[in-house]
Design a protein around this motif. Structure first.
Motif, PDB file in Angstrom:
ATOM      1  N   LEU A 101       0.806  -1.013  -0.016  1.00  0.00           N
ATOM      2  CA  LEU A 101       0.007  -0.023   0.255  1.00  0.00           C
ATOM      3  C   LEU A 101       1.017   1.208   0.015  1.00  0.00           C
ATOM      4  O   LEU A 101       1.569   1.323   0.850  1.00  0.00           O
ATOM      5  CB  LEU A 101      -1.065   0.122   1.396  1.00  0.00           C
ATOM      6  CG  LEU A 101      -1.611  -1.400   1.627  1.00  0.00           C
ATOM      7  CD1 LEU A 101      -2.425  -1.185   2.848  1.00  0.00           C
ATOM      8  CD2 LEU A 101      -2.655  -1.798   0.415  1.00  0.00           C
ATOM      9  N   VAL A 102       0.781   2.146  -1.163  1.00  0.00           N
ATOM     10  CA  VAL A 102       1.766   3.151  -1.191  1.00  0.00           C
ATOM     11  C   VAL A 102       0.905   4.618  -1.545  1.00  0.00           C
ATOM     12  O   VAL A 102      -0.060   4.601  -2.019  1.00  0.00           O
ATOM     13  CB  VAL A 102       2.792   2.904  -2.247  1.00  0.00           C
ATOM     14  CG1 VAL A 102       1.905   2.737  -3.788  1.00  0.00           C
ATOM     15  CG2 VAL A 102       3.809   4.091  -2.438  1.00  0.00           C
ATOM     16  N   GLN A 103       1.512   5.311  -0.923  1.00  0.00           N
ATOM     17  CA  GLN A 103       0.867   6.859  -0.950  1.00  0.00           C
ATOM     18  C   GLN A 103       1.815   7.650  -2.082  1.00  0.00           C
ATOM     19  O   GLN A 103       3.221   7.578  -1.909  1.00  0.00           O
ATOM     20  CB  GLN A 103       0.893   7.701   0.385  1.00  0.00           C
ATOM     21  CG  GLN A 103       0.518   9.245   0.040  1.00  0.00           C
ATOM     22  CD  GLN A 103       0.524  10.048   1.665  1.00  0.00           C
ATOM     23  OE1 GLN A 103      -0.482  10.398   1.784  1.00  0.00           O
ATOM     24  NE2 GLN A 103       1.660  10.174   1.897  1.00  0.00           N
ATOM     25  N   VAL A 104       1.301   8.024  -3.201  1.00  0.00           N
ATOM     26  CA  VAL A 104       2.107   8.762  -4.141  1.00  0.00           C
ATOM     27  C   VAL A 104       1.445  10.288  -4.552  1.00  0.00           C
ATOM     28  O   VAL A 104       0.121  10.644  -4.189  1.00  0.00           O
ATOM     29  CB  VAL A 104       2.036   7.929  -5.437  1.00  0.00           C
ATOM     30  CG1 VAL A 104       2.816   6.711  -5.260  1.00  0.00           C
ATOM     31  CG2 VAL A 104       0.602   7.796  -5.876  1.00  0.00           C
ATOM     32  N   ALA A 105       2.145  10.979  -5.230  1.00  0.00           N
ATOM     33  CA  ALA A 105       1.636  12.395  -5.645  1.00  0.00           C
ATOM     34  C   ALA A 105       1.153  12.043  -6.708  1.00  0.00           C
ATOM     35  O   ALA A 105       1.114  10.944  -7.644  1.00  0.00           O
ATOM     36  CB  ALA A 105       2.752  13.198  -6.023  1.00  0.00           C
TER      37      ALA A 105
END
Length: 427
Positions: free
Chosen positions: A124-128
């Motif tokens: 699970l990754v947060q990206v711009a």
């Protein structure tokens, strides 16, 4: 849903509205999961994971340093939790007996997640939001994520339009992502630790050791923040660190940090993790003088040793009279980590003109933190420790015998404890 590496062939990226997100459509019982730590936590995804865990079934989660309390002890009913650290809200998990600890050097965590016993299935990754070339910046955390993403069979990305577009080779394309979830929410923040007279004194002592043009690695906490405050009169410093926060931005804005003398990544501040507030988020956004890198690079011995006058500044819970470091356990509770301390100390020791520094206040709750014997594990061996700093002075252990170390370390202990330490040392 077909996964990229499980024989199902390449999958087409799926976009899901956060209000309609059901992670049981993607996460399978028995999966091993990881996500970005600190400010890089994809909060919409992690909140959904714990809320929907009964739909998914039992799973494993390897978590890093938290900036939120998303994971709670009661979630251990279906989530088996492990981490390399007991800091932040992980402390409650450890005290509840539901957090298993990986006691390895931080430089080995990418292996653990990509090829080791905790090889991940789901990231699970947060990206711009994507840039003009369709690339999604990892924004606030690369570090162990890049290796995990390459190994995972499923990548779920929270595209948060409040996350900065940080430069770095770890950015993703839609070919790397299986599920996209678009959100707009402030990232988690990490505020500077409260200063104390002891940390301010230690910070000044260390700052006076730093030459103009040196490259700095800083750990986390009040002492590194105090060091940064003591460097305002320096020139052309560089940064190569596991993490940076608001204090580094202050020095960049003052013209103190330029990276002009760095022998690797000249002119560029390098870090694997952004740990701060909107101030540092704004600083790294589309900033070509900053690079977000993965742990295999930030903690690489070859890269660290090649730096110009690398000054590595890390903390400890206690130091024994031979120089051994406990950075993990205090009062019988797991509150720290092996972390990257040994990685950076060894790198600084190999850097021409480098300084491997361990810093700590002399006491905690009236007890000496320089001790005859450690009350916890040996996180860093005495062979890897160079300089030890308390508010009472600096000791350079390099080249000293055991007897000489005992004598010198007692000199920087709190005066109230020196006689007892001397008696324990047999003199």
């Amino acid at each position: 849903m077909a996964r990229r590496h499980d024989g199902g062939g390449p999958a087409v990226v799926v976009t899901v509205d956060p209000a309609q997100l059901d992670l049981s459509d993607f996460v399978r019982p028995g999966d091993t999961i990881t996500w970005g730590q600190a400010c890089g936590e994809p909060q919409t995804l992690t909140e959904a994971l714990v809320a929907q865990r009964s739909r998914i079934g039992r799973m494993r989660a390897f978590v890093g340093l938290p900036a939120t309390d998303t994971l709670k002890p009661e979630h251990a009913d279906l989530i088996e939790m492990a981490s390399y650290c007991g800091t932040g809200s992980n402390r409650k998990l450890a005290q509840a007996g539901v957090l298993d600890i990986y006691p390895g050097h931080y430089s080995t965590v990418p292996w653990l997640l990509s090829d080791g016993p905790y090889r991940v299935d789901v990231v699970l990754v947060q990206v711009a939001p994507p840039d003009g070339n369709g690339r999604y910046s990892l924004g606030l955390a690369d570090e162990m994520l890049s290796s995990a993403i390459r190994a995972a069979t499923l990548v779920i990305a929270e595209v948060n339009d409040q996350v900065p577009q940080a430069h770095g080779p770890g950015s993703l394309t839609e070919a790397d992502i299986d599920v996209l979830v678009h959100t707009s929410r402030p990232p988690a923040v990490v505020r500077s630790a409260a200063p104390s007279p002891e940390s301010d004194r230690i910070g000044k002592l260390i700052a006076d050791l730093v030459d103009d043009g040196a490259t700095l690695q800083l750990g986390i906490g009040a002492i590194p923040e105090a060091v940064l405050k003591g460097l305002t009169g320096h020139k052309n410093l560089g940064i190569h660190s596991g993490a940076i926060g608001d204090g580094v931005v202050d020095l960049v804005e003052r013209g103190v940090v330029t990276g002009a003398c760095k022998s690797v990544d000249r002119g560029i501040t390098v870090a694997g993790l952004i740990m701060g507030t909107q101030k540092v988020f704004d600083h790294v956004h589309r900033n070509p003088q900053f690079a977000l890198r993965d742990t295999r690079y930030t903690h690489s011995h070859d890269v660290l040793a090649a730096q110009h006058r690398l000054v590595a500044i890390n903390s400890a819970i206690e130091v024994d009279l031979t120089g051994q470091i406990n950075a993990e356990v205090a009062g019988g509770s797991y509150v720290g980590a092996v972390g990257g301390g040994a990685d950076f100390l060894r790198g600084a020791a190999g850097s021409p003109g480098g300084l491997p520094i361990v810093a700590l206040p002399s006491t905690a709750r009236g007890r000496s933190r320089i001790v005859p014997e450690l009350s916890g594990p040996v996180s860093t061996s005495r062979a890897d420790v160079g300089l030890v700093v308390t508010e009472f002075g600096i000791v350079d252990l390099r080249g000293l015998t055991l007897a000489e170390r005992r004598h010198r370390l007692i000199e920087i202990a709190h005066p109230d404890h020196r006689a007892e330490l001397a008696e324990s040392a047999g003199r």
